[in-house]
Structure formats: C-alpha cells, structure tokens
Enzyme design. Structure first.
Site, PDB file in Angstrom:
ATOM      1  N   ASP A 141     -29.298 -11.074  32.833  1.00  0.00           N
ATOM      2  CA  ASP A 141     -27.859 -10.990  33.081  1.00  0.00           C
ATOM      3  C   ASP A 141     -27.284  -9.737  32.444  1.00  0.00           C
ATOM      4  OD1 ASP A 141     -24.921 -12.979  32.257  1.00  0.00           O
ATOM      5  OD2 ASP A 141     -25.373 -11.811  34.061  1.00  0.00           O
ATOM      6  N   ASN A 170     -26.241 -12.763  39.379  1.00  0.00           N
ATOM      7  CA  ASN A 170     -25.659 -11.675  40.181  1.00  0.00           C
ATOM      8  C   ASN A 170     -26.581 -11.088  41.244  1.00  0.00           C
ATOM      9  OD1 ASN A 170     -24.615 -10.928  36.987  1.00  0.00           O
ATOM     10  ND2 ASN A 170     -23.125 -11.576  38.530  1.00  0.00           N
ATOM     11  N   GLU A 199     -18.436 -15.747  39.191  1.00  0.00           N
ATOM     12  CA  GLU A 199     -17.711 -16.531  38.191  1.00  0.00           C
ATOM     13  C   GLU A 199     -16.197 -16.471  38.419  1.00  0.00           C
ATOM     14  OE1 GLU A 199     -20.143 -14.358  37.543  1.00  0.00           O
ATOM     15  OE2 GLU A 199     -19.644 -12.955  35.966  1.00  0.00           O
TER      16      GLU A 199
HETATM   17  O1  LIG Z   1     -22.838  -5.813  34.805  1.00  0.00           O
HETATM   18  C1  LIG Z   1     -22.913  -7.058  34.810  1.00  0.00           C
HETATM   19  N1  LIG Z   1     -23.827  -7.632  33.990  1.00  0.00           N
HETATM   20  C2  LIG Z   1     -23.997  -8.974  33.942  1.00  0.00           C
HETATM   21  N2  LIG Z   1     -23.282  -9.823  34.660  1.00  0.00           N
HETATM   22  C3  LIG Z   1     -22.311  -9.315  35.482  1.00  0.00           C
HETATM   23  C4  LIG Z   1     -21.531 -10.251  36.218  1.00  0.00           C
HETATM   24  O2  LIG Z   1     -21.799 -11.599  36.074  1.00  0.00           O
HETATM   25  C5  LIG Z   1     -20.545  -9.795  37.080  1.00  0.00           C
HETATM   26  F1  LIG Z   1     -19.820 -10.716  37.760  1.00  0.00           F
HETATM   27  C6  LIG Z   1     -20.271  -8.427  37.238  1.00  0.00           C
HETATM   28  C7  LIG Z   1     -19.193  -8.013  38.177  1.00  0.00           C
HETATM   29  C8  LIG Z   1     -19.282  -8.390  39.524  1.00  0.00           C
HETATM   30  C9  LIG Z   1     -18.274  -8.049  40.390  1.00  0.00           C
HETATM   31  C10 LIG Z   1     -17.169  -7.331  39.913  1.00  0.00           C
HETATM   32  F2  LIG Z   1     -16.160  -6.986  40.765  1.00  0.00           F
HETATM   33  C11 LIG Z   1     -17.085  -6.950  38.576  1.00  0.00           C
HETATM   34  C12 LIG Z   1     -18.091  -7.309  37.701  1.00  0.00           C
HETATM   35  C13 LIG Z   1     -21.033  -7.472  36.495  1.00  0.00           C
HETATM   36  C14 LIG Z   1     -20.746  -6.012  36.686  1.00  0.00           C
HETATM   37  C15 LIG Z   1     -21.109  -5.389  37.879  1.00  0.00           C
HETATM   38  C16 LIG Z   1     -20.796  -4.049  38.083  1.00  0.00           C
HETATM   39  C17 LIG Z   1     -20.109  -3.348  37.089  1.00  0.00           C
HETATM   40  F3  LIG Z   1     -19.785  -2.039  37.299  1.00  0.00           F
HETATM   41  C18 LIG Z   1     -19.743  -3.965  35.902  1.00  0.00           C
HETATM   42  C19 LIG Z   1     -20.053  -5.314  35.698  1.00  0.00           C
HETATM   43  C20 LIG Z   1     -22.064  -7.924  35.619  1.00  0.00           C
HETATM   44 MG   LIG Z   2     -23.719 -11.927  35.194  1.00  0.00          MG
END
Ligand SMILES: O=c1[nH]cnc2c(O)c(F)c(-c3ccc(F)cc3)c(-c3ccc(F)cc3)c12
Ligand SMILES: [Mg+2]
Length: 214
Positions: A141, A170, A199
C-alpha cells in the site's frame, strides 16, 4: 505554520478515540475522512476485506509497505496473535511521525516495528536486521510504481515461502497494471481480485490477493 492533514487526523484521534482501544481509533479516522477531510487510508470497506484476509492467514510474520498514518497498521496489528509483530515501512518521515503516535494511541506500539526509508533499500536488509526468514503476509500500500519491482525483490531476497499471501491496495485506482499482469500470469502465483471502492468514495477500486506457490 499551517498543520498538515496527517496532523489534523492525529488531533481527531486524540479527541474522539479512547486510548488503548484500536476499534475507536479506526472509527475516529474513518469519521474524520468521511466528515472532515478525505485521506488515503485503506478505509472501512477495503479494510474489512483486509481484516478477513489477515484473520484467515493468521500470520506469524507480517510486512506492510506504506504506513501513511498507521490506519491499516492498527487494523492488522489488532488482529495478530499475542507475541506476533508486524514490520511497517514508511518513506515519508512526516507520515511516520504521525503514524507512531496513532499506533501508540491504539496501544499497539509493542506489536509494531515502524522503519523509515525506501522499500527498495529496506527490503534487502530485513533478514539481517529483523531475523526474519520469510513473511506469511505482506500488505502492499505504498506507491503503485513500486509494487512490481518490490515483489520481484521479495523473490530475489528469499522472503516468500509456499503459501505466502500478498494483498495489494489500489490495483484499480490509481491502478497497478504491470503488477496485476505479473501476478495474474505468473505460474508462481494464484491471484484473486476483491472488488470494492476507493476509500470513502463510490469510485471503483479493489484489492488483489496473490498466494506464492513456490
Ligand atoms: O499513493 C498511494 N499510496 C497508497 N495508497 C493510496 C491510496 O489508497 C489512494 F487512494 C491514493 C489516491 C487515489 C486516488 C486519488 F485521487 C488520490 C489518491 C493514493 C495516491 C495515488 C496517486 C497519488 F499521486 C497520490 C496518492 C495512494
Ligand atoms: Mg492505498
């Protein structure tokens, strides 16, 4: 200076949860994310799937890649048998600082070893630093582009055994297509997708569970 979202999340835990009560910490974070500010915790829907896989595996050795604020660390650690510990890796020191406090607030600090640094450097050090031979359960994750290189690193470092379970968050949003292609087409893994949602949203996402076959 303005506080960070993880710091505001910690304040919400200290205000709304009961010290030493992991369930109340989980609920306080979910409430904060649903009513105040979205944050990238695995959340309650995918978290329930995580709970069921951890309960089924009942692991003696656990690794989490990507601590963030410690939400999934608390979810996993609260289910572990007495004496079992989990190792969680976090690259971002500001996230790690908040996670330590949230894990401690839940009363689970004795079951958790939080290590700061990049997974690419830490994974090869795990055997010697922590006296681990193989992991029963790994939760991925951290960062979508590291899922595939890190699973290959687990194989190269001999950290997997027949039956090791990897669960990845994800895999749809933001998506880890190369990782999915690998675990679903490799003869060394039996893979299954658990559909859910990103989430605290209605956006499609899910978890991929992959069992190492040796
Ligand atoms: O990076 C992650 N690590 C772990 N779990 C994540 C998670 O559970 C997420 F829901 C997201 C998410 C997904 C969609 C969105 F719109 C924003 C953030 C990220 C994520 C993805 C891209 C980024 F540029 C930054 C954060 C992560
Ligand atoms: Mg995640």
């Amino acid at each position: 200076t303005r506080s960070t979202r993880p710091q505001r999340m910690l304040k919400a835990v200290q205000k709304n949860a009961t010290k030493g009560n992991p369930e109340s910490v989980i609920s306080a974070i979910d409430y904060f994310c649903k009513n105040s500010e979205w944050a990238m915790n695995v959340g309650d829907e995918k978290g329930s799937i995580l709970d069921s896989v951890v309960t089924e595996v009942n692991p003696s050795t656990v690794l989490e890649l990507g601590t963030y604020c410690g939400y999934s660390t608390v979810r996993i650690a609260r289910l572990l048998s007495p004496g079992t510990k989990l190792i969680t890796l976090e690259f971002n020191p500001a996230y790690a600082a908040v996670a330590r406090q949230i894990i401690a607030y839940a009363g689970l600090q004795d079951k958790v070893t939080l290590v700061e640094g990049p997974s690419s450097e830490l994974i090869p050090q795990i055997k010697e630093r922590f006296g681990i031979t193989t992991f029963d359960f790994i939760f991925l994750d951290h960062w979508k582009d590291r899922y595939l290189p890190d699973i290959k690193l687990f194989e190269e470092c001999g950290l997997l055994r027949k039956g090791s379970v990897l669960l990845a968050d994800n895999v749809i949003c933001p998506g880890t297509p190369e990782y999915l292609e690998y675990v679903r087409n490799s003869p060394h893994y039996e893979s299954r997708y658990y559909p859910a949602h990103l989430e605290y949203t209605k956006v499609e996402d899910g978890l991929e569970k992959s069992v190492f076959l040796g």
